[in-house]
Design a protein around this motif. Structure first.
Motif, PDB file in Angstrom:
ATOM      1  N   GLU A 103      26.208   7.553  -8.771  1.00 49.46           N
ATOM      2  CA  GLU A 103      26.280   8.496  -9.894  1.00 49.46           C
ATOM      3  C   GLU A 103      27.188   7.983 -10.999  1.00 49.46           C
ATOM      4  OE1 GLU A 103      25.390  12.577  -7.317  1.00 49.46           O
ATOM      5  OE2 GLU A 103      27.455  12.111  -7.934  1.00 49.46           O
ATOM      6  N   SER A 104      28.262   7.310 -10.612  1.00 51.96           N
ATOM      7  CA  SER A 104      29.223   6.832 -11.604  1.00 51.96           C
ATOM      8  C   SER A 104      28.668   5.709 -12.462  1.00 51.96           C
ATOM      9  CB  SER A 104      30.510   6.376 -10.911  1.00 51.96           C
ATOM     10  OG  SER A 104      31.177   7.474 -10.329  1.00 51.96           O
ATOM     11  N   ILE A 105      27.898   4.800 -11.861  1.00 53.78           N
ATOM     12  CA  ILE A 105      27.349   3.711 -12.678  1.00 53.78           C
ATOM     13  C   ILE A 105      26.410   4.269 -13.736  1.00 53.78           C
ATOM     14  CG2 ILE A 105      25.443   3.181 -11.065  1.00 53.78           C
ATOM     15  CD1 ILE A 105      27.371   0.679 -13.312  1.00 53.78           C
ATOM     16  N   ASN A 106      25.654   5.290 -13.389  1.00 53.68           N
ATOM     17  CA  ASN A 106      24.751   5.890 -14.376  1.00 53.68           C
ATOM     18  C   ASN A 106      25.529   6.536 -15.512  1.00 53.68           C
ATOM     19  OD1 ASN A 106      22.459   5.122 -12.947  1.00 53.68           O
ATOM     20  ND2 ASN A 106      22.368   7.027 -11.785  1.00 53.68           N
ATOM     21  N   GLY A 107      26.627   7.234 -15.178  1.00 54.03           N
ATOM     22  CA  GLY A 107      27.445   7.831 -16.224  1.00 54.03           C
ATOM     23  C   GLY A 107      28.090   6.793 -17.114  1.00 54.03           C
ATOM     24  N   SER A 108      28.585   5.710 -16.502  1.00 52.99           N
ATOM     25  CA  SER A 108      29.218   4.649 -17.291  1.00 52.99           C
ATOM     26  C   SER A 108      28.225   3.996 -18.243  1.00 52.99           C
ATOM     27  CB  SER A 108      29.833   3.596 -16.357  1.00 52.99           C
ATOM     28  OG  SER A 108      30.970   4.110 -15.696  1.00 52.99           O
ATOM     29  N   LEU A 109      27.027   3.720 -17.763  1.00 51.12           N
ATOM     30  CA  LEU A 109      26.024   3.078 -18.620  1.00 51.12           C
ATOM     31  C   LEU A 109      25.664   3.969 -19.809  1.00 51.12           C
ATOM     32  CD1 LEU A 109      23.641   1.436 -15.985  1.00 51.12           C
ATOM     33  CD2 LEU A 109      25.527   0.384 -17.257  1.00 51.12           C
ATOM     34  N   ARG A 113      26.502   2.972 -23.627  1.00 49.04           N
ATOM     35  CA  ARG A 113      25.271   2.737 -24.409  1.00 49.04           C
ATOM     36  C   ARG A 113      24.651   1.379 -24.094  1.00 49.04           C
ATOM     37  NH1 ARG A 113      26.613   5.030 -30.528  1.00 49.04           N
ATOM     38  NH2 ARG A 113      28.024   6.721 -29.888  1.00 49.04           N
ATOM     39  N   THR A 114      24.566   1.086 -22.819  1.00 49.06           N
ATOM     40  CA  THR A 114      23.993  -0.184 -22.401  1.00 49.06           C
ATOM     41  C   THR A 114      23.169   0.013 -21.138  1.00 49.06           C
ATOM     42  OG1 THR A 114      24.544  -2.484 -21.817  1.00 49.06           O
ATOM     43  CG2 THR A 114      26.031  -0.796 -21.007  1.00 49.06           C
ATOM     44  N   ASP A 115      22.270  -0.912 -20.864  1.00 45.06           N
ATOM     45  CA  ASP A 115      21.428  -0.837 -19.668  1.00 45.06           C
ATOM     46  C   ASP A 115      22.121  -1.420 -18.441  1.00 45.06           C
ATOM     47  OD1 ASP A 115      19.339   0.273 -21.130  1.00 45.06           O
ATOM     48  OD2 ASP A 115      18.527  -1.691 -21.666  1.00 45.06           O
ATOM     49  N   TYR A 116      23.177  -2.212 -18.660  1.00 43.61           N
ATOM     50  CA  TYR A 116      23.866  -2.859 -17.539  1.00 43.61           C
ATOM     51  C   TYR A 116      25.293  -3.196 -17.944  1.00 43.61           C
ATOM     52  CZ  TYR A 116      23.416  -7.263 -20.109  1.00 43.61           C
ATOM     53  OH  TYR A 116      23.515  -8.251 -21.060  1.00 43.61           O
ATOM     54  N   VAL A 117      26.155  -3.355 -16.952  1.00 46.24           N
ATOM     55  CA  VAL A 117      27.476  -3.937 -17.197  1.00 46.24           C
ATOM     56  C   VAL A 117      27.496  -5.315 -16.550  1.00 46.24           C
ATOM     57  CG1 VAL A 117      28.732  -1.776 -17.421  1.00 46.24           C
ATOM     58  CG2 VAL A 117      28.462  -2.796 -15.155  1.00 46.24           C
ATOM     59  N   ASP A 118      28.278  -6.181 -17.117  1.00 42.82           N
ATOM     60  CA  ASP A 118      28.366  -7.538 -16.562  1.00 42.82           C
ATOM     61  C   ASP A 118      29.181  -7.554 -15.270  1.00 42.82           C
ATOM     62  OD1 ASP A 118      27.247  -9.451 -18.872  1.00 42.82           O
ATOM     63  OD2 ASP A 118      28.308  -7.748 -19.755  1.00 42.82           O
ATOM     64  N   LEU A 119      30.207  -6.709 -15.200  1.00 42.76           N
ATOM     65  CA  LEU A 119      31.060  -6.669 -14.022  1.00 42.76           C
ATOM     66  C   LEU A 119      31.390  -5.221 -13.685  1.00 42.76           C
ATOM     67  CD1 LEU A 119      32.825  -8.325 -11.965  1.00 42.76           C
ATOM     68  CD2 LEU A 119      34.704  -8.098 -13.627  1.00 42.76           C
ATOM     69  N   GLY A 145      19.793  -3.886 -11.148  1.00 41.39           N
ATOM     70  CA  GLY A 145      20.050  -4.502 -12.445  1.00 41.39           C
ATOM     71  C   GLY A 145      21.054  -3.741 -13.289  1.00 41.39           C
ATOM     72  N   LYS A 146      21.788  -2.812 -12.684  1.00 41.50           N
ATOM     73  CA  LYS A 146      22.751  -2.021 -13.447  1.00 41.50           C
ATOM     74  C   LYS A 146      24.105  -2.717 -13.571  1.00 41.50           C
ATOM     75  CE  LYS A 146      20.449   2.323 -12.325  1.00 41.50           C
ATOM     76  NZ  LYS A 146      20.526   3.644 -11.642  1.00 41.50           N
ATOM     77  N   ALA A 147      24.366  -3.683 -12.693  1.00 46.45           N
ATOM     78  CA  ALA A 147      25.556  -4.533 -12.787  1.00 46.45           C
ATOM     79  C   ALA A 147      25.147  -5.936 -12.372  1.00 46.45           C
ATOM     80  CB  ALA A 147      26.677  -4.023 -11.892  1.00 46.45           C
ATOM     81  N   LEU A 148      25.656  -6.927 -13.092  1.00 45.07           N
ATOM     82  CA  LEU A 148      25.303  -8.308 -12.777  1.00 45.07           C
ATOM     83  C   LEU A 148      26.226  -8.899 -11.712  1.00 45.07           C
ATOM     84  CD1 LEU A 148      24.548  -9.688 -16.360  1.00 45.07           C
ATOM     85  CD2 LEU A 148      23.061  -8.420 -14.784  1.00 45.07           C
TER      86      LEU A 148
END
Length: 337
Positions: A103-109, A113-119, A145-148
């Motif tokens: 749930e948190s990764i979705n809120g952060s994205l 305003r991005t489709d993914y975070v690098d870290l 693909g939400k975090a690399l």
């Protein structure tokens, strides 16, 4: 401009001066000033930006996301974190459970305003969630693909080893550790750094200037400067208190001749010092004014000769904190609420 370094045993390059917005964006400074600081970082060659969902309860991510609009996303490295309480503070609004991570990764994205975070980083170790569950959730975030890449923050050497073993079984690797590290706070050197080298992680260090103490602006026996972090009731005051001992402050003043010999400021000396450690990939710097960003960037590429590194150790002496057990103490025994 800023030099790049590889992050851990990966092909990802990040700027060795990374811009962070803890205690500033969405809290201490107005949004227009925060945006000006981000743009100053970009103008200076910084492409790596660190934040967390807990900073100002999501507002810091939102401010950073807005400030980065219009930039080529592929030319940026955006980092965020998960663990501390977000939202209204419900039973599952903190920690590293599968539920909270996904749930948190979705809120952060959304806020960034991005489709993914690098870290994506585990902001602390969660003693209440099985590590297998946590690492499986991170593996799924990567596969989606939400975090690399995945990293950790303030994990002990043993926690890093255990987490890395599980990560590799799941088909990914931990590549970074984000600890506090400065001339005054060296608790990672004896255990975390050797374990990180062994496991293929490098450090992205926070508070390289020791909350501003290593700038030399705090003087022994004198009143705290008005408007400084040491007088900030929103959080900065509590964090910096550990360094405001008169003996510490007097010894910090003894570093001025070293900075003068190198032709740099005290703040630049502090940032350059952490970058001498070959396991440090980046130093995180924050700013409440654009000119602070430009000053800190000048530490990139500075080499401190061995004799001056030894002088720094002699000047600071026994005020340096080295106890490795303090890393474990930074993760709460129970999830915060």
């Amino acid at each position: 401009m800023v030099n790049y370094r590889y992050l851990g045993n990966s092909g990802l390059k990040i700027t060795e001066i990374t811009y962070g917005n803890w205690l500033t964006h969405g809290s201490q400074v107005e949004n227009d000033v925060a945006t000006a600081c981000v743009h100053a970082a970009l103008d200076a060659g910084i492409t790596s930006f660190d934040t967390a969902d807990v900073y100002a309860n999501g507002a810091a991510e939102s401010v950073l996301g807005a400030a980065l609009q219009g930039q080529r996303r592929e030319s940026l490295e955006v980092f965020t974190k998960v663990f501390w309480t977000t939202g209204p503070g419900g039973a599952n609004d903190s920690g590293l459970s599968r539920k909270h991570i996904l749930e948190s990764i979705n809120g952060s994205l959304k806020r960034l305003r991005t489709d993914y975070v690098d870290l994506y980083q585990a902001h602390r170790f969660d003693h209440e969630t099985p590590l297998e569950e946590t690492m499986q959730a991170f593996a799924d975030v990567v596969r989606q693909g939400k975090a690399l890449y995945i990293g950790v923050s303030e994990w002990t050497a043993d926690q890093i080893r255990q987490g890395q073993a599980l990560a590799k079984d799941l088909g990914f690797s931990l590549i970074s550790s984000q600890p506090q590290y400065s001339m005054l706070w060296r608790v990672i050197e004896d255990e975390v750094v050797p374990a990180s080298k062994e496991q293929g992680l490098s450090q992205i260090v926070w508070s390289p200037i020791a909350q501003g103490v290593l700038t030399g602006k705090y003087l022994p026996g004198q009143a705290l400067p008005a408007g400084s972090r040491a007088t900030d009731e929103k959080g900065g005051k509590n964090m910096i208190a550990r360094f405001l001992d008169d003996d510490v402050l007097a010894r910090v003043q003894g570093l001025r001749p070293v900075a003068d010999e190198l032709g740099i400021t005290m703040a630049q000396l502090a940032v350059a010092w952490v970058l001498q450690n070959d396991n440090v990939a980046a130093a995180i710097v924050g700013a409440s004014r654009p000119e602070q960003v430009r000053e800190n960037v000048a530490a990139s590429g500075v080499t401190i000769p061995a004799e001056l590194m030894a002088t720094i150790d002699e000047v600071l002496g026994d005020v340096v904190q080295r106890d490795p057990s303090l890393t474990a103490a930074s993760s709460p025994a129970k999830r915060p609420s």
